[in-house]
Motif scaffolding. Structure first.
Motif, PDB file in Angstrom:
ATOM      1  N   THR A  97      12.414  76.263  44.046  1.00  0.00           N
ATOM      2  CA  THR A  97      11.431  75.199  44.267  1.00  0.00           C
ATOM      3  C   THR A  97      10.556  74.985  43.040  1.00  0.00           C
ATOM      4  O   THR A  97       9.993  75.935  42.497  1.00  0.00           O
ATOM      5  N   ILE A  98      10.437  73.720  42.652  1.00  0.00           N
ATOM      6  CA  ILE A  98       9.447  73.319  41.653  1.00  0.00           C
ATOM      7  C   ILE A  98       8.486  72.399  42.396  1.00  0.00           C
ATOM      8  O   ILE A  98       8.879  71.351  42.904  1.00  0.00           O
ATOM      9  N   PRO A 115      18.370  75.398  37.006  1.00  0.00           N
ATOM     10  CA  PRO A 115      19.478  76.214  37.515  1.00  0.00           C
ATOM     11  C   PRO A 115      20.133  75.646  38.772  1.00  0.00           C
ATOM     12  O   PRO A 115      19.540  74.843  39.497  1.00  0.00           O
ATOM     13  N   ALA A 116      21.338  76.097  39.045  1.00  0.00           N
ATOM     14  CA  ALA A 116      22.091  75.683  40.238  1.00  0.00           C
ATOM     15  C   ALA A 116      21.415  76.136  41.526  1.00  0.00           C
ATOM     16  O   ALA A 116      21.653  75.560  42.585  1.00  0.00           O
ATOM     17  N   THR A 117      20.553  77.137  41.447  1.00  0.00           N
ATOM     18  CA  THR A 117      19.848  77.636  42.634  1.00  0.00           C
ATOM     19  C   THR A 117      18.705  76.724  43.065  1.00  0.00           C
ATOM     20  O   THR A 117      18.182  76.866  44.168  1.00  0.00           O
ATOM     21  N   LEU A 118      18.315  75.779  42.202  1.00  0.00           N
ATOM     22  CA  LEU A 118      17.179  74.913  42.495  1.00  0.00           C
ATOM     23  C   LEU A 118      17.484  73.999  43.674  1.00  0.00           C
ATOM     24  O   LEU A 118      18.470  73.259  43.659  1.00  0.00           O
ATOM     25  N   LYS A 138      22.153  71.852  36.645  1.00  0.00           N
ATOM     26  CA  LYS A 138      23.334  72.708  36.760  1.00  0.00           C
ATOM     27  C   LYS A 138      23.912  72.743  38.173  1.00  0.00           C
ATOM     28  O   LYS A 138      24.963  73.340  38.387  1.00  0.00           O
ATOM     29  N   GLY A 139      23.235  72.121  39.137  1.00  0.00           N
ATOM     30  CA  GLY A 139      23.702  72.092  40.516  1.00  0.00           C
ATOM     31  C   GLY A 139      22.538  72.118  41.469  1.00  0.00           C
ATOM     32  O   GLY A 139      21.391  71.871  41.089  1.00  0.00           O
ATOM     33  N   GLY A 140      22.836  72.409  42.744  1.00  0.00           N
ATOM     34  CA  GLY A 140      21.783  72.507  43.742  1.00  0.00           C
ATOM     35  C   GLY A 140      21.169  71.172  44.100  1.00  0.00           C
ATOM     36  O   GLY A 140      21.837  70.150  44.162  1.00  0.00           O
ATOM     37  N   LEU A 141      19.880  71.166  44.351  1.00  0.00           N
ATOM     38  CA  LEU A 141      19.050  70.012  44.676  1.00  0.00           C
ATOM     39  C   LEU A 141      19.337  69.381  46.038  1.00  0.00           C
ATOM     40  O   LEU A 141      19.072  68.201  46.248  1.00  0.00           O
TER      41      LEU A 141
END
Length: 181
Positions: A97-98, A115-118, A138-141
């Protein structure tokens, strides 16, 4: 102090490495610093509201984050910009989380790799980062990109093909600043 959400402001900071033991960076934790370089620890999962944003002393006293109005484009309380130029997120990051306005008005930040974990990027997270030209997703979201997340950022290319994004908020990538609306 252990358990405290806020870090006392110290304008002498030049660089900081967030250790792997830290999981949450609190609201306005490093706001208003002339901090040029930050390296994030791999276990940070949350960067809270206004954590690295320009925050006025008025906001710091009340511990309230900046809330940038993405519809009117006005804030009124901010008059200067942070000097963050490098923000390094490790490849094995657990960042999910941002928060809103987390990096708002960092006028010297030129690139960031997310990062993909975001999972989500909050409202106006990078608003008015006027030198931000490269953002690597890189992914996620899957949790989406908030309203005005990259408003008034001169990003050259946007490639979300590696992400799971389903929601992109109002003015999320608009290049317009408040004077252009």
């Amino acid at each position: 102090k252990s358990g405290t959400k806020y870090v006392a402001l110290d304008s002498q900071l030049k660089t900081i490495t967030i250790p792997d033991t830290v999981q949450i960076i609190g609201v306005a934790a490093f706001g208003s610093h002339k901090l040029p370089s930050v390296t994030l620890g791999k276990n940070v999962h949350t960067i809270s509201d206004s954590a690295f944003a320009y925050v006025t002393s008025e906001n710091n006293k009340t511990k309230e984050p900046i809330v940038y109005d993405t519809i009117s484009g006005r804030n009124g309380k901010t008059t200067a910009h942070n000097t963050l130029t490098t923000f390094t997120i490790p490849n094995d990051s657990n960042l999910t989380t941002i928060g809103k306005t987390a990096f708002a008005q960092n006028s010297k930040l030129t690139s960031i790799a997310l990062p993909a974990t975001l999972d989500s990027i909050g409202l106006s997270a990078f608003v008015q980062c006027t030198s931000l030209k490269t953002v690597t997703f890189k992914g996620g979201l899957s949790g989406g990109i908030g309203d005005g997340a990259f408003l008034a950022c001169p990003i050259a290319n946007i490639d979300l093909s590696n992400t799971e994004v389903e929601t992109i908020g109002v003015y999320a990538f608009s290049s317009m600043d408040a004077g252009q609306r």
